[in-house]
Write a protein that holds these residues in place. Structure first.
Motif, short mmCIF file in Angstrom:
data_model
loop_
_atom_site.label_atom_id
_atom_site.label_comp_id
_atom_site.label_asym_id
_atom_site.label_seq_id
_atom_site.Cartn_x
_atom_site.Cartn_y
_atom_site.Cartn_z
N ALA A 194 4.30 7.16 14.20
CA ALA A 194 4.54 8.84 13.92
C ALA A 194 5.90 8.99 14.08
CB ALA A 194 3.47 9.78 14.44
N LEU A 195 6.58 8.63 15.88
CA LEU A 195 8.20 9.59 15.20
C LEU A 195 8.86 8.41 14.96
CD1 LEU A 195 6.87 11.04 19.12
CD2 LEU A 195 7.27 12.25 17.22
N VAL A 196 8.75 6.86 15.25
CA VAL A 196 9.56 6.16 15.02
C VAL A 196 9.95 6.15 13.45
CG1 VAL A 196 9.35 3.39 13.98
CG2 VAL A 196 8.78 4.50 16.86
N TRP A 197 8.71 6.13 12.28
CA TRP A 197 8.73 6.95 10.99
C TRP A 197 10.14 8.01 11.04
CZ3 TRP A 197 9.36 3.95 7.74
CH2 TRP A 197 8.74 2.58 7.23
N LEU A 198 9.74 8.30 11.82
CA LEU A 198 10.22 10.26 12.15
C LEU A 198 11.81 9.87 12.75
CD1 LEU A 198 10.65 13.26 11.46
CD2 LEU A 198 10.27 13.74 13.63
N SER A 199 11.82 8.67 13.47
CA SER A 199 13.43 8.50 14.18
C SER A 199 13.68 7.78 13.02
CB SER A 199 13.33 7.86 14.78
OG SER A 199 12.15 9.13 15.92
N ARG A 249 12.73 -5.38 -0.59
CA ARG A 249 13.91 -3.98 0.76
C ARG A 249 12.74 -3.72 1.54
NH1 ARG A 249 17.51 -1.34 -2.64
NH2 ARG A 249 17.13 0.44 -2.31
N VAL A 250 11.79 -3.75 1.68
CA VAL A 250 11.05 -3.03 2.47
C VAL A 250 10.87 -3.70 3.61
CG1 VAL A 250 9.05 -4.17 2.50
CG2 VAL A 250 8.54 -2.09 3.04
N SER A 251 11.32 -5.42 4.51
CA SER A 251 11.78 -5.77 4.80
C SER A 251 12.77 -4.84 6.21
CB SER A 251 11.69 -7.08 5.04
OG SER A 251 12.75 -7.29 3.94
N VAL A 252 13.61 -4.11 6.08
CA VAL A 252 14.79 -3.97 6.11
C VAL A 252 14.00 -2.60 7.30
CG1 VAL A 252 17.02 -2.86 6.37
CG2 VAL A 252 16.48 -4.39 5.62
N LEU A 253 13.53 -1.91 6.84
CA LEU A 253 12.72 -0.53 7.79
C LEU A 253 11.22 -0.67 8.84
CD1 LEU A 253 13.28 2.13 4.76
CD2 LEU A 253 14.83 1.40 7.04
N THR A 254 11.04 -1.97 7.66
CA THR A 254 9.84 -2.81 8.53
C THR A 254 10.03 -3.45 10.01
OG1 THR A 254 8.41 -3.09 6.59
CG2 THR A 254 8.08 -3.71 8.61
N GLY A 259 -4.59 13.71 13.66
CA GLY A 259 -3.68 14.94 12.72
C GLY A 259 -2.62 14.97 12.44
N TRP A 260 -2.22 14.90 13.67
CA TRP A 260 -0.26 15.71 13.63
C TRP A 260 0.31 13.94 13.10
CZ3 TRP A 260 2.45 19.60 12.89
CH2 TRP A 260 1.99 21.11 13.58
N CYS A 261 -0.21 13.14 13.88
CA CYS A 261 0.36 12.40 13.65
C CYS A 261 0.14 11.20 12.53
CB CYS A 261 -0.79 10.80 14.76
SG CYS A 261 -0.74 11.15 16.10
N ALA A 262 -0.95 11.50 11.47
CA ALA A 262 -0.96 11.34 10.62
C ALA A 262 0.05 12.13 9.39
CB ALA A 262 -2.22 11.65 9.83
N VAL A 263 -0.14 13.49 9.92
CA VAL A 263 0.84 14.02 9.30
C VAL A 263 2.60 13.97 9.24
CG1 VAL A 263 2.34 16.96 8.67
CG2 VAL A 263 0.06 16.70 8.69
N GLY A 301 7.87 11.16 8.24
CA GLY A 301 8.50 10.03 7.90
C GLY A 301 8.86 9.47 7.49
N TYR A 302 7.40 8.88 6.96
CA TYR A 302 7.72 7.72 5.89
C TYR A 302 9.00 8.07 4.49
CZ TYR A 302 6.06 4.07 2.99
OH TYR A 302 5.85 2.86 1.65
N LEU A 303 7.95 8.96 3.95
CA LEU A 303 8.58 9.29 2.77
C LEU A 303 9.47 9.65 3.38
CD1 LEU A 303 4.52 11.42 1.18
CD2 LEU A 303 6.20 9.19 0.78
N TRP A 304 9.81 10.30 3.53
CA TRP A 304 11.22 10.66 3.51
C TRP A 304 12.27 9.56 3.74
CZ3 TRP A 304 14.19 13.65 8.39
CH2 TRP A 304 15.44 14.61 8.44
N ALA A 305 12.11 8.65 4.66
CA ALA A 305 12.95 7.27 4.53
C ALA A 305 13.07 7.21 3.92
CB ALA A 305 11.91 6.80 6.10
N ARG A 306 11.66 6.66 3.15
CA ARG A 306 11.67 5.82 1.99
C ARG A 306 12.67 6.68 0.79
NH1 ARG A 306 6.57 4.51 -1.68
NH2 ARG A 306 7.12 6.97 -2.19
N ARG A 307 12.63 7.54 0.48
CA ARG A 307 13.63 8.82 0.00
C ARG A 307 15.15 8.39 0.42
NH1 ARG A 307 13.46 14.88 -1.36
NH2 ARG A 307 15.66 14.76 -2.88
#
Length: 262
Positions: free
Chosen positions: A161-166, A108-113, A240-244, A249-255
């Motif tokens: 960071a911005l890719v995961w948010l997108s 499942r992880v491969s699609v988003l990766t 620090g902003w990039c990490a946040v 974004g990752y946790l939101w996307a995974r959910r």
């Protein structure tokens, strides 16, 4: 083959799929690169002479302003490119291909990766083009090898960071049209930062926002790295902003991706 091995193989397959899509639709890549190029030419050749005189630099004028504004345009290239990520993810979600993937024996992880790595590659290709055009119009970075490596690392962190948010924005969108609009604030935020004019020239309220929003330390750190100037606290704040943003974004996307299909 181990579970990690299957996940890696499937991720490579999904990456290949996204790269083929990028080649099949070059107009999208050109459009995403074209926006920052247009702003670069506009601000350098239309406003550069006047804005450059207001920087207080020894030389002033257009030559000083192109060095000042180039880091902001470079960051805009990242924000414009990740807008395509949201669109691609939304296309997969609305066209039913993700539902098909979920019925197949793939990780499942491969699609988003695949989307994330493909977007990283596309963004850095766009960055190479925009930086080349910036140099052609007068941008003269003075960074050494170490400064360039640090700048590339910072751009990689910002892009990741911005890719995961997108990706999350693409998953939450109900249509491709919505996905194309949701990331627009990312393109507008550099204008409300120190990217185009110093924050000291702004009204008090806007100045406060510009100084404390995420893109200002990123631009200031990138500007310092490319010109060989001290970056001070801007670099750790930017990272620090990039990490946040990446974690959020990752946790939101995974959910969103793991929610039950309706």
């Amino acid at each position: 083959m181990s579970t990690a091995g299957y996940a890696l193989t499937d991720s490579v397959t999904m990456l290949r799929r996204n790269l083929k899509r990028m080649l099949r639709y070059p107009s999208m890549t050109l459009m995403l690169i074209g926006l920052p190029v247009v702003f670069l030419l506009l601000f350098v050749y239309v406003f550069g002479g006047t804005l450059g005189d207001g920087l207080g630099a020894p030389t002033g004028g257009r030559a000083a302003y192109v060095d000042y504004v180039a880091p902001a345009i470079i960051l805009m290239t990242v924000t414009a490119a990740v807008q395509g990520t949201a669109i691609s993810v939304a296309m997969d979600m609305t066209e039913g291909i993700v539902a098909r993937f979920r019925t197949m024996a793939i990780a499942r992880v491969s699609v988003l990766t695949g989307h994330v790595i493909g977007s990283l590659i596309q963004t850095f290709l766009g960055l190479a083009v925009v930086i080349g055009i910036a140099v052609a119009v007068g941008f003269r970075p003075t960074a050494g090898v170490g400064g360039w490596f640090a700048a590339v690392g910072l751009l990689a962190a910002v892009t990741f960071a911005l890719v995961w948010l997108s990706v999350a924005l693409g998953l939450v969108s109900k249509s491709v049209e919505t996905a194309s609009n949701l990331p627009m604030p990312l393109t507008l935020l550099p204008f409300l930062s120190s990217g185009f004019v110093p924050t000291a020239s702004m009204p008090a309220g806007l100045r406060w926002f510009a100084e404390y929003q995420p893109f200002t330390p990123v631009i200031e750190a990138l500007r310092g790295l490319l010109t060989g100037a001290p970056v001070g606290a801007d670099l750790p704040i930017a990272l620090g902003w990039c990490a946040v943003i990446a974690l959020g974004g990752y946790l939101w996307a995974r959910r969103l991706y793991n929610r039950p299909a309706r």
